[in-house]
Design an enzyme around this catalytic site. Structure first.
Site, PDB file in Angstrom:
ATOM      1  N   GLY A   1       0.831  -1.199   0.000  1.00  0.00           N
ATOM      2  CA  GLY A   1       0.000   0.000   0.000  1.00  0.00           C
ATOM      3  C   GLY A   1       0.867   1.251   0.000  1.00  0.00           C
ATOM      4  O   GLY A   1       2.075   1.201   0.255  1.00  0.00           O
TER       5      GLY A   1
ATOM      6  N   ALA B   1     -12.084 -10.258   1.529  1.00  0.00           N
ATOM      7  CA  ALA B   1     -11.851 -10.006   0.106  1.00  0.00           C
ATOM      8  C   ALA B   1     -11.038 -11.168  -0.450  1.00  0.00           C
ATOM      9  O   ALA B   1      -9.819 -11.213  -0.329  1.00  0.00           O
ATOM     10  CB  ALA B   1     -11.103  -8.684  -0.083  1.00  0.00           C
TER      11      ALA B   1
ATOM     12  N   TYR C   1      -0.477 -17.045  -3.759  1.00  0.00           N
ATOM     13  CA  TYR C   1      -1.656 -16.193  -3.596  1.00  0.00           C
ATOM     14  C   TYR C   1      -2.937 -17.015  -3.581  1.00  0.00           C
ATOM     15  O   TYR C   1      -3.803 -16.830  -2.721  1.00  0.00           O
ATOM     16  CB  TYR C   1      -1.681 -15.165  -4.725  1.00  0.00           C
ATOM     17  CG  TYR C   1      -2.797 -14.156  -4.644  1.00  0.00           C
ATOM     18  CD1 TYR C   1      -2.912 -13.293  -3.560  1.00  0.00           C
ATOM     19  CD2 TYR C   1      -3.719 -14.031  -5.683  1.00  0.00           C
ATOM     20  CE1 TYR C   1      -3.924 -12.348  -3.494  1.00  0.00           C
ATOM     21  CE2 TYR C   1      -4.739 -13.091  -5.628  1.00  0.00           C
ATOM     22  CZ  TYR C   1      -4.832 -12.252  -4.539  1.00  0.00           C
ATOM     23  OH  TYR C   1      -5.841 -11.317  -4.482  1.00  0.00           O
TER      24      TYR C   1
END
Length: 341
Positions: A36, A114, A145
């Site tokens: 981020g 999410a 992932y």
């Protein structure tokens, strides 16, 4: 409500923070800034209803005060990031999800995970409904992932069954828009950056593989609707309009008015041939469907990158390193080069 958004300084997370603040909620953004960016939330830092907490949710979530909902978006999501941080990606999907679930349980809060369309792997059923179990290589280049999210879904479901926690799971398909990084390895950003730099657009395979692209504003509306509901999911959030990678390249070239060529390289390992969500459940239980066209959304995204020429230029070498849409490649010599249409 007072809502904790993990990964709130990321691409999707920061847009979710914006939407929640705009409608009057209080937001606690938790992010360790490994992927981020502080710049994504800079405009919110002085807002009375926004708090930023620098923390790794895999270790601790130092949030005090009431919590009405937890939206767990923390995770490296772009291919270069999760290949650079494989253990951290697995940790945030496992220990990080456990920490977020525990926080929600302590406060009797709604928990929304999410998740991702990557749980379907290289699907053998098309398009993909939520009851499809997927076709995933557990040790392949995408498994870092994929399996982190599959485990997070299992953990979320187990907590719902054993402690009656109010949980929801969304599976997010390809999403794009402003605040993405031009070097994040995704096909949309790579094509736009290559076109704006005047470089060849790199297509892996023959360009016939398909994806569905959802603009970020649409996706965030779905996330907010899921937070407000009691729907357990999983619920697919994505654009059911299917487009080939070759068609995407043509659209990006038209929108950027670039004269770049298109280069074709060998297809990566485990690259999905087709991706498109069935969104019937989202339409029925959330009243949600995307409304922004590819042309409109890509146009806004192109302008975002045009306004950041230095960042786009700096991404040139990283994109040329061969990281695109889920796989890490050794930047092979092109199989074929064609003039752009």
């Amino acid at each position: 409500m007072r809502i904790v958004v993990t990964g709130g300084a990321g691409f999707l997370g920061s847009h979710l923070c914006d939407a929640l603040i705009q409608r009057g909620d209080s937001v606690v953004c938790v992010d360790n800034l490994s992927t981020g960016r502080r710049g994504n939330i800079e405009h919110l830092l002085d807002h009375a209803k926004f708090e930023f907490t620098l923390a790794d949710v895999s270790t601790d979530i130092p949030v005090t005060g009431p919590v009405d909902a937890v939206a767990h978006l923390a995770s490296p999501a772009s291919p270069p990031d999760y290949h650079r941080m494989p253990l951290e990606t697995l940790a945030v999907g496992s220990r990080g999800t456990e920490q977020c679930l525990a926080l929600a349980e302590r406060h009797g809060a709604r928990f929304v995970l999410a998740s991702t369309s990557e749980v379907y792997g290289d699907p053998q059923i098309h398009p993909q409904p939520e009851d499809y179990w997927g076709h995933v290589n557990p040790i392949g280049p995408r498994s870092i992932y994929d399996e982190a999210k599959r485990f997070a879904e299992a953990l979320t479901s187990a907590h719902r069954r054993t402690s009656q926690l109010n949980t929801g799971i969304v599976r997010i398909f390809n999403t794009y828009g402003p605040r993405m990084r031009p070097h994040d390895g995704r096909v949309v950003t790579s094509f736009i950056a290559q076109a704006l730099n005047g470089d060849p657009l790199t297509i892996y395979g023959d360009g016939s593989q398909t994806r569905s692209f959802c603009y970020v504003d649409d996706l965030v509306r779905g996330l907010v609707a899921m937070i407000d509901s009691t729907e357990p999911g999983p619920v697919n959030l994505g654009n059911p309009q299917e487009r080939t990678v070759g068609e995407l390249a043509e659209l990006v070239l038209r929108l950027t008015q670039a004269e770049s060529k298109v280069e074709y390289h060998p297809l990566p390992v485990d690259d999905p041939a087709r991706r498109r969500p069935v969104i019937t459940r989202a339409q029925q239980v959330l009243g949600w469907q995307p409304v922004v066209s590819d042309e409109d959304g890509l146009g806004r995204t192109v302008q975002y990158f045009r306004d950041r020429p230095q960042e786009v230029e700096a991404a040139r070498e990283l994109i040329a390193g061969g990281q695109l849409d889920g796989a890490v490649l050794p930047a092979p010599a092109p199989v074929d080069v064609v003039q752009a249409a």
